[in-house]
Scaffold this motif. Structure first.
Motif, PDB file in Angstrom:
ATOM      1  N   THR A  56       0.824  -1.207   0.000  1.00 36.96           N
ATOM      2  CA  THR A  56       0.000   0.000   0.000  1.00 36.96           C
ATOM      3  C   THR A  56       0.856   1.255   0.000  1.00 36.96           C
ATOM      4  OG1 THR A  56      -1.751  -1.161   1.214  1.00 36.96           O
ATOM      5  CG2 THR A  56      -1.819   1.238   1.241  1.00 36.96           C
ATOM      6  N   GLN A  57       1.954   1.232   0.751  1.00 40.87           N
ATOM      7  CA  GLN A  57       2.845   2.395   0.792  1.00 40.87           C
ATOM      8  C   GLN A  57       3.460   2.659  -0.580  1.00 40.87           C
ATOM      9  OE1 GLN A  57       3.313   4.737   3.232  1.00 40.87           O
ATOM     10  NE2 GLN A  57       1.546   3.621   4.040  1.00 40.87           N
ATOM     11  N   GLN A  58       3.738   1.604  -1.317  1.00 38.77           N
ATOM     12  CA  GLN A  58       4.265   1.782  -2.669  1.00 38.77           C
ATOM     13  C   GLN A  58       3.226   2.444  -3.564  1.00 38.77           C
ATOM     14  OE1 GLN A  58       5.731  -1.997  -4.123  1.00 38.77           O
ATOM     15  NE2 GLN A  58       6.977  -2.345  -2.289  1.00 38.77           N
ATOM     16  N   ASP A  59       1.971   1.995  -3.437  1.00 38.58           N
ATOM     17  CA  ASP A  59       0.886   2.616  -4.211  1.00 38.58           C
ATOM     18  C   ASP A  59       0.707   4.080  -3.819  1.00 38.58           C
ATOM     19  OD1 ASP A  59       0.415   0.272  -5.527  1.00 38.58           O
ATOM     20  OD2 ASP A  59      -1.391  -0.264  -4.409  1.00 38.58           O
ATOM     21  N   LEU A  60       0.764   4.338  -2.517  1.00 41.37           N
ATOM     22  CA  LEU A  60       0.543   5.693  -2.017  1.00 41.37           C
ATOM     23  C   LEU A  60       1.614   6.653  -2.523  1.00 41.37           C
ATOM     24  CD1 LEU A  60      -1.428   7.246  -0.266  1.00 41.37           C
ATOM     25  CD2 LEU A  60      -0.046   6.670   1.740  1.00 41.37           C
ATOM     26  N   GLN A  61       2.843   6.182  -2.610  1.00 41.61           N
ATOM     27  CA  GLN A  61       3.924   7.023  -3.133  1.00 41.61           C
ATOM     28  C   GLN A  61       3.690   7.400  -4.587  1.00 41.61           C
ATOM     29  OE1 GLN A  61       7.627   4.991  -2.415  1.00 41.61           O
ATOM     30  NE2 GLN A  61       7.385   5.020  -0.188  1.00 41.61           N
ATOM     31  N   GLN A  62       3.024   6.525  -5.333  1.00 40.19           N
ATOM     32  CA  GLN A  62       2.728   6.811  -6.739  1.00 40.19           C
ATOM     33  C   GLN A  62       1.555   7.774  -6.898  1.00 40.19           C
ATOM     34  OE1 GLN A  62       4.610   5.646  -9.325  1.00 40.19           O
ATOM     35  NE2 GLN A  62       5.940   4.824  -7.717  1.00 40.19           N
ATOM     36  N   CYS A  63       0.711   7.865  -5.862  1.00 41.16           N
ATOM     37  CA  CYS A  63      -0.531   8.635  -5.990  1.00 41.16           C
ATOM     38  C   CYS A  63      -0.532   9.963  -5.229  1.00 41.16           C
ATOM     39  CB  CYS A  63      -1.723   7.801  -5.488  1.00 41.16           C
ATOM     40  SG  CYS A  63      -2.044   6.308  -6.442  1.00 41.16           S
ATOM     41  N   GLN A  64       0.360  10.137  -4.266  1.00 46.89           N
ATOM     42  CA  GLN A  64       0.301  11.319  -3.413  1.00 46.89           C
ATOM     43  C   GLN A  64       1.297  12.374  -3.860  1.00 46.89           C
ATOM     44  OE1 GLN A  64      -0.067  10.457   0.733  1.00 46.89           O
ATOM     45  NE2 GLN A  64       0.737  12.415   1.406  1.00 46.89           N
ATOM     46  N   ASN A  65       0.850  13.645  -3.860  1.00 54.80           N
ATOM     47  CA  ASN A  65       1.753  14.736  -4.245  1.00 54.80           C
ATOM     48  C   ASN A  65       2.362  15.395  -3.006  1.00 54.80           C
ATOM     49  OD1 ASN A  65      -0.241  16.361  -3.139  1.00 54.80           O
ATOM     50  ND2 ASN A  65      -0.862  17.282  -5.079  1.00 54.80           N
ATOM     51  N   ASN A  66       3.191  16.391  -3.220  1.00 50.30           N
ATOM     52  CA  ASN A  66       3.894  17.028  -2.112  1.00 50.30           C
ATOM     53  C   ASN A  66       2.970  17.816  -1.199  1.00 50.30           C
ATOM     54  OD1 ASN A  66       6.346  16.031  -3.027  1.00 50.30           O
ATOM     55  ND2 ASN A  66       6.785  17.838  -4.277  1.00 50.30           N
ATOM     56  N   LEU A 123      -4.186  13.367  -3.006  1.00 48.38           N
ATOM     57  CA  LEU A 123      -4.222  12.034  -3.600  1.00 48.38           C
ATOM     58  C   LEU A 123      -4.731  12.138  -5.033  1.00 48.38           C
ATOM     59  CD1 LEU A 123      -3.740   9.012  -2.810  1.00 48.38           C
ATOM     60  CD2 LEU A 123      -6.200   8.881  -2.381  1.00 48.38           C
ATOM     61  N   SER A 124      -3.910  11.729  -5.987  1.00 49.37           N
ATOM     62  CA  SER A 124      -4.230  11.897  -7.409  1.00 49.37           C
ATOM     63  C   SER A 124      -5.379  10.992  -7.841  1.00 49.37           C
ATOM     64  CB  SER A 124      -2.989  11.575  -8.246  1.00 49.37           C
ATOM     65  OG  SER A 124      -3.330  11.509  -9.622  1.00 49.37           O
ATOM     66  N   CYS A 125      -6.440  11.604  -8.348  1.00 52.14           N
ATOM     67  CA  CYS A 125      -7.577  10.834  -8.878  1.00 52.14           C
ATOM     68  C   CYS A 125      -7.167  10.084 -10.147  1.00 52.14           C
ATOM     69  CB  CYS A 125      -8.748  11.762  -9.171  1.00 52.14           C
ATOM     70  SG  CYS A 125      -9.419  12.596  -7.716  1.00 52.14           S
ATOM     71  N   LEU A 126      -6.310  10.694 -10.965  1.00 48.34           N
ATOM     72  CA  LEU A 126      -5.892  10.064 -12.217  1.00 48.34           C
ATOM     73  C   LEU A 126      -5.062   8.814 -11.950  1.00 48.34           C
ATOM     74  CD1 LEU A 126      -4.934  13.210 -14.339  1.00 48.34           C
ATOM     75  CD2 LEU A 126      -7.053  11.872 -14.414  1.00 48.34           C
ATOM     76  N   GLN A 129      -8.081   0.658  -4.926  1.00 50.09           N
ATOM     77  CA  GLN A 129      -8.409   2.074  -4.749  1.00 50.09           C
ATOM     78  C   GLN A 129      -8.855   2.348  -3.312  1.00 50.09           C
ATOM     79  OE1 GLN A 129     -11.452   2.829  -7.625  1.00 50.09           O
ATOM     80  NE2 GLN A 129     -10.056   2.859  -9.378  1.00 50.09           N
ATOM     81  N   ALA A 130      -9.760   1.511  -2.804  1.00 45.42           N
ATOM     82  CA  ALA A 130     -10.277   1.690  -1.446  1.00 45.42           C
ATOM     83  C   ALA A 130      -9.159   1.551  -0.426  1.00 45.42           C
ATOM     84  CB  ALA A 130     -11.384   0.683  -1.169  1.00 45.42           C
ATOM     85  N   ASN A 131      -8.257   0.626  -0.662  1.00 45.84           N
ATOM     86  CA  ASN A 131      -7.153   0.395   0.264  1.00 45.84           C
ATOM     87  C   ASN A 131      -6.209   1.597   0.311  1.00 45.84           C
ATOM     88  OD1 ASN A 131      -5.816  -1.521   2.054  1.00 45.84           O
ATOM     89  ND2 ASN A 131      -4.202  -1.572   0.522  1.00 45.84           N
ATOM     90  N   PHE A 160      -7.299  16.133  -7.629  1.00 46.15           N
ATOM     91  CA  PHE A 160      -6.652  15.562  -6.442  1.00 46.15           C
ATOM     92  C   PHE A 160      -7.648  15.567  -5.285  1.00 46.15           C
ATOM     93  CE2 PHE A 160      -2.750  16.262  -8.744  1.00 46.15           C
ATOM     94  CZ  PHE A 160      -1.859  15.318  -8.218  1.00 46.15           C
ATOM     95  N   PHE A 161      -7.622  14.510  -4.474  1.00 52.56           N
ATOM     96  CA  PHE A 161      -8.357  14.498  -3.213  1.00 52.56           C
ATOM     97  C   PHE A 161      -7.504  15.199  -2.152  1.00 52.56           C
ATOM     98  CE2 PHE A 161     -10.328  10.346  -4.752  1.00 52.56           C
ATOM     99  CZ  PHE A 161     -11.571  10.912  -5.005  1.00 52.56           C
ATOM    100  N   TYR A 162      -8.178  15.956  -1.260  1.00 56.00           N
ATOM    101  CA  TYR A 162      -7.509  16.560  -0.114  1.00 56.00           C
ATOM    102  C   TYR A 162      -8.358  16.322   1.132  1.00 56.00           C
ATOM    103  CZ  TYR A 162      -4.513  19.024  -3.441  1.00 56.00           C
ATOM    104  OH  TYR A 162      -3.615  19.321  -4.445  1.00 56.00           O
TER     105      TYR A 162
END
Length: 435
Positions: free
Chosen positions: A239-249, A253-256, A266-268, A318-320
């Motif tokens: 999950t942390q690997q996925d999160l690093q790909q999806c989260q910005n500075n 959280l990137s919707c794309l 996605q839910a995880n 992006f989600f915030y």
């Protein structure tokens, strides 16, 4: 005492910390049998580990008529053992969406954190049966894998302080037997027999029935919890690997990026992302709502999903996570530094900015004036602040807290963003926010 299995179990948990020069421990002392046994064992451990530094804290919730007596018992016990003792009185105000038990627990952790010496590790007396009860409570609530992992042996508070549960693999029966063998006096909380509370009902009615029917049930169920924890640890790594790909500075959280994953993934990722900001996770229905609305909406569409401790908002795909905050109050600006109602400071500096106010111009700071008009420097024409904020792609929830400097009724400076072209001066004044 040193030859008992319980003593050796606690010693094995504590030893790696002492080896790492973490020798200060604070026992969360309630006066009950589990915390009293833990206190005595830790005190006995000083014979093997003389570098141990012990203290104890009693948290007075005021929920029982006997709380004063329990506090006195704990104080006398620590005095007998020559262990530093402190106490905290906390006030619990019943809230509608949170159980009294949860509120008392939160207040207890806050008090323990506040009163424990700097760098000290908090020791909690929770044991194997507490673990099983927590698992069954989570099962009753329909929790997923994360919830069914119940309690970990270590827990990190939001302050960064570590909590440790040395008795988590020791049964209540073994703890009570230890207390009886060594004549350790302790108190009994009368509320533990009140079966109106779910945990007490499970303790008094459910677990004994299961244990009578299935030999070794308590330890088998706890072994299952340990296996679930291992599986959750593996899942967390991915999950942390996925999160690093999806989260910005900006912690969005990137919707794309999220849209490339399966629904379960996605839910995880969403829940892991939210876990950075709040301990209260959205329900299954809220999770589906966030994903279905957020991932299929138009690029410029807004989203607001209210959760227990804040909102999930969508901006620029992006989600915030946004905490609920009050809009700061308007104030007269009379000094070079002004304390705002939300705790920030507005500081006046000299340099490229706007001209100083004329004698007949009153300087005020306002907030949340989207219809106020301004012609920003290097921008075409007058328009509303709402227009300029949107043009600059500033998230809607950030706009209300931006300080707006007015000369009389005219907006002249939007702190951190826009300077009025009509009032611009190369050697003038400007404002910054100091948090």
């Amino acid at each position: 005492m040193q030859t008992t299995l319980l003593y050796q179990q606690v010693k094995n948990v504590i030893k790696p910390y002492v080896a790492a020069h973490k020798c200060s421990f604070t026992i969360a002392l309630s006066g009950g049998v589990d915390s009293v046994v833990l206190l005595h064992v830790m005190n006995a451990l000083k014979a093997d580990m003389p570098q141990l530094q012990l203290s104890a804290v009693y948290v007075h919730h005021g929920l029982s008529q006997y709380a004063d007596d329990w506090q006195l018992f704990c104080e006398k016990l620590c005095a007998t053992l020559n262990i530093t003792f402190d106490t905290a009185q906390v006030k619990i105000e019943q809230k509608t969406r949170t159980s009294l038990e949860q509120q008392a627990r939160d207040a207890r952790y806050q008090a323990l954190d506040k009163l424990s010496p700097s760098g000290s590790i908090i020791l909690l007396g929770q044991h194997l049966n507490d673990q099983l009860e927590t698992f069954l409570l989570r099962l009753k609530r329909g929790s997923g894998l994360q919830g069914l992992t119940a309690m970990r042996q270590t827990r990190m508070l939001s302050s960064g302080r570590e909590c440790l549960r040395p008795l988590l693999n020791v049964s209540r029966q073994d703890i009570e037997q230890f207390a009886a063998d060594f004549n350790l006096e302790h108190i009994t909380d009368d509320s533990n027999s009140d079966e109106r509370f779910d945990r007490n009902f499970i303790r008094q009615q459910v677990v004994p029935l299961l244990s009578e029917r299935f030999k070794g049930f308590e330890k088998s169920a706890t072994r299952s919890v340990n296996l679930l924890q291992q599986q959750q640890d593996v899942l967390d790594e991915y999950t942390q690997q996925d999160l690093q790909q999806c989260q910005n500075n900006q912690q969005g959280l990137s919707c794309l990026a999220l849209a490339n994953y399966s629904a379960a993934r996605q839910a995880n990722v969403l829940r892991s992302w939210l876990g950075q900001f709040t301990a209260l996770m959205p329900s299954h229905q809220q999770t589906l709502q966030i994903l279905s609305q957020g991932l299929t909406a138009q690029a410029d569409a807004q989203l607001l999903i209210q959760l227990a401790q804040g909102q999930v908002r969508r901006h620029q795909q992006f989600f915030y996570f946004v905490r609920d905050t009050a809009v700061p109050l308007s104030q007269l600006v009379t000094d070079a530094e002004l304390l705002l109602s939300d705790g920030r400071s507005l500081v006046q500096l000299t340099g490229e900015g706007i001209r100083k106010p004329l004698p007949n111009e009153q300087v005020t700071v306002h907030f949340n004036r989207p219809q106020a008009r301004i012609k920003p420097r290097k921008k075409p024409g007058h328009n509303t602040l709402k227009h300029w904020f949107k043009d600059a792609k500033i998230a809607p929830w950030l706009r209300a807290s931006v300080p707006l400097i007015f000369y009389n009724e005219q907006l002249v400076y939007v702190v951190g963003h826009f300077i009025s072209a009509e009032h611009y001066q190369q050697e003038g004044i400007f404002w910054n926010i100091k948090t």
